[in-house]
Design a protein around this motif. Structure first.
Motif, mmCIF file in Angstrom:
data_model
loop_
_atom_site.group_PDB
_atom_site.id
_atom_site.type_symbol
_atom_site.label_atom_id
_atom_site.label_comp_id
_atom_site.label_asym_id
_atom_site.label_seq_id
_atom_site.Cartn_x
_atom_site.Cartn_y
_atom_site.Cartn_z
ATOM 1 N N HIS A 1 -11.181 24.284 26.404
ATOM 2 C CA HIS A 1 -10.873 23.038 25.699
ATOM 3 C C HIS A 1 -9.413 23.041 25.265
ATOM 4 N N HIS B 1 -14.167 24.037 12.420
ATOM 5 C CA HIS B 1 -13.353 24.881 13.298
ATOM 6 C C HIS B 1 -13.085 26.234 12.664
ATOM 7 N N HIS C 1 -12.944 19.446 12.779
ATOM 8 C CA HIS C 1 -12.177 19.118 13.988
ATOM 9 C C HIS C 1 -12.852 17.944 14.688
ATOM 10 N N TRP D 1 -17.119 14.178 19.457
ATOM 11 C CA TRP D 1 -17.952 14.815 18.437
ATOM 12 C C TRP D 1 -17.079 15.521 17.427
ATOM 13 N N HIS E 1 -8.699 26.788 23.859
ATOM 14 C CA HIS E 1 -9.599 27.941 23.695
ATOM 15 C C HIS E 1 -10.886 27.754 24.466
ATOM 16 N N HIS F 1 -16.909 18.879 14.512
ATOM 17 C CA HIS F 1 -17.531 20.156 14.124
ATOM 18 C C HIS F 1 -16.557 20.959 13.291
ATOM 19 N N HIS G 1 -6.910 20.863 22.672
ATOM 20 C CA HIS G 1 -6.902 19.866 21.599
ATOM 21 C C HIS G 1 -5.809 18.810 21.820
ATOM 22 N N HIS H 1 -13.324 16.525 17.943
ATOM 23 C CA HIS H 1 -13.183 17.056 19.300
ATOM 24 C C HIS H 1 -12.946 15.947 20.334
ATOM 25 N N HIS I 1 -14.739 27.279 24.565
ATOM 26 C CA HIS I 1 -15.660 26.651 23.615
ATOM 27 C C HIS I 1 -16.955 27.434 23.426
HETATM 28 CU CU1 C2O Z 1 -14.656 21.465 19.918
HETATM 29 CU CU2 C2O Z 1 -11.323 23.682 19.206
HETATM 30 O O1 C2O Z 1 -12.979 22.598 19.517
#
Ligand code: C2O
Ligand code: CU
Length: 494
Positions: A431, A165, A121, A161, A475, A163, A433, A123, A477
């Motif tokens: 967060h 998921h 993902h 960034w 969601h 990461h 998206h 971010h 984080h």
């Molecule tokens: Cu940094 Cu759903 O994520």
């Protein structure tokens, strides 16, 4: 004329079918909540969602093609003398810094060499939906041993960034910085420190910690509270907190020269830890959060929740200084050195005076003039009530634990107000998206954010220009809260 890079998705027909089925399934709960009975979810790779990418491509006709290889695999990593089993990108903790220009056609060949399914993902990037890396929402998870090419255009400069998921993989080490430069706005700083903060387990994996949290009958540890966070400071005490993969006993050293203007890009990649960050003997000028500019504010320290980013500029003094990220409410800290001259390094347990006062939070920030969302009455108001508790260990939104959810529906072109209300005793860095919302304020001054701390008892409204069709997860984080189900879908319908 250079040939325009292909923006087509490399989906096999089988994958497309599987994805379609997944979305239809997830959309089912939503169909019941849509009153006109005719609306259907805009799928991640639908023509509407693709049109977003095509519009971005037209907006940046000079974007270069940039390619990366990113390999995720189990590795051993030395963390301050402890040999730790980790899952890493390209064998590094954190993963490599990916650096691109705004408008570039970025292609990342992701090779999954983990013993598990994964995704990546990106971010904070207003990415096209199909490239967002959310398993079973925007793409099927990438099986162990296989590859997937992420293909996107970052439309906004700033500190981002990337990461994994997939549930609870991040805390094993799968995160890294993604910096988007603006070639049209040359850097007005002399040096840059990219500061990736994380919390680190030794001898336990995140899934084991999650099992303990779920089976434990103990209350939250009383010493893990923080006034700045309005209550509980976290669910997990960690043996180590890291700056760029290094613990206080073996610190990262950032180099600069006295008098230089340094930009410090702070990224909180941890699972369960908010940090209070300060540079000893310096004041910082905060210029951006979550990639977007704010009216500059001077401060001694900033409070940063999981997933958030803050950029600050600092004018360097002469000497050796501690960069301290206090694990808020947890009685420990991450630590790095900043060296501009001779001198003895400070002790890794040093508590700079700068940590004492009130840390800067979003309440202290206004969006910079050019970054403001125009004020506009919302066309739709959506409510997300954050609920749950430590005992039993349950976290949810609107009384449902994801993957059970009732989508929050929106139509392309609408202005949506998404209101998060925290009914729990703990803060949640929430967060969304695919969008950078504005923290809702009557005068339109709210900073642009993609991740925001919602304190216990707080109601925080966000304003969103619904201009990126698709299915977007929102969601907490905190990775343990996400795993427990504190998530729902911000769903475009047509
Ligand atoms: Cu940094 Cu759903 O994520
Ligand atoms: Cu949470």
């Amino acid at each position: 004329m250079p040939r325009r890079p292909e923006l087509d998705v490399q989906l096999s027909r089988r994958q497309a079918l599987r994805l379609g089925a997944g979305v239809a399934l997830l959309g089912f709960a939503g169909a019941c909540s849509i009153t006109d009975g005719t609306a259907s979810a805009v799928e991640p790779d639908s023509p509407q969602a693709r049109a977003f990418a095509e519009a971005k491509a037209r907006q940046f006709p000079l974007g270069k093609r940039v390619e990366f290889d990113l390999r995720a695999a189990p590795e051993e990593v030395d963390v301050g003398g402890a040999r730790c089993a980790a899952w890493l990108y390209d064998g590094q903790l954190p993963g490599p810094i990916l650096r691109v220009n705004v408008g570039d056609r970025v292609r990342v060949l992701f090779r999954n060499r983990l013993p598990a399914e994964s995704t990546v993902h990106w971010h904070g990037i207003a990415i096209r939906n199909y490239m967002d890396g959310v398993p079973d929402v925007t793409q099927p998870p990438i099986p162990a041993g296989s590859e997937f090419t992420y293909d996107f255009i970052p439309p906004d400069p700033g500190t981002y960034w990337y990461h994994t998921h997939v549930d609870l993989q991040r805390g094993r080490g799968l995160y890294g910085a993604l910096i988007v430069d603006d070639p049209g706005a040359p850097a007005d700083w002399d040096a840059e420190f990219v500061v990736v903060l994380s919390d680190w387990l030794i001898g336990r994996t995140p899934p084991q910690v999650f099992d303990d949290l779920r089976s434990s009958t103990t209350e939250a540890t009383p010493e893990m509270t923080s006034p700045a966070l309005g209550g509980d400071a976290g669910d997990v005490v960690y043996p180590m907190y890291l700056v760029n993969g290094k613990p206080p006993v073996d610190p990262t050293t950032f180099m600069a020269r006295p008098g230089q203007h340094v930009v410090v890009r702070i990224i909180n990649a941890s699972d369960d830890t908010a940090f209070r960050v300060a540079l000893g003997d310096h004041r910082m000028t905060v210029t951006h959060t979550d990639g977007f500019p704010v009216e500059p504010v001077d401060t001694d320290s900033v409070l940063i929740g999981m997933g958030e980013r803050y950029d600050a500029t600092v004018v360097m003094r002469d000497g050796v200084f501690p960069l301290v990220a206090k694990a808020e409410g947890k009685g420990a800290q991450a630590f790095a050195l900043v060296r501009t001259g001779a001198g003895c390094p400070p002790n890794p347990t040093v508590a700079p005076d700068e940590l004492r006062g009130q840390p800067l939070t979003i309440a202290d920030l206004n969006a910079a003039e050019g970054a403001r969302l125009p004020t506009r009455e919302p066309d739709t108001t959506l409510l997300a009530t954050l609920g749950g508790s430590m005992d039993p260990y349950n976290w949810m939104i609107n009384d449902q634990a994801y993957p059970e959810y009732t989508p929050l529906t929106v139509r392309e072109g609408q202005r949506a107000r998404l209101v998060y209300t925290n009914t729990t005793a703990m803060y949640h860095p929430i967060h969304l998206h695919g969008h950078t919302f504005a923290v809702s304020r009557a005068d339109g001054s709210g900073p642009r954010k993609d991740t925001v701390i919602v304190l216990p008892g707080q109601t925080l409204a966000t304003d969103i220009e619904a201009n990126n069709p698709g299915q977007w997860i929102t969601h907490c984080h905190n990775d343990y809260h996400l795993a427990a189900g504190m998530a729902t879908i911000f769903s475009y319908v047509s």
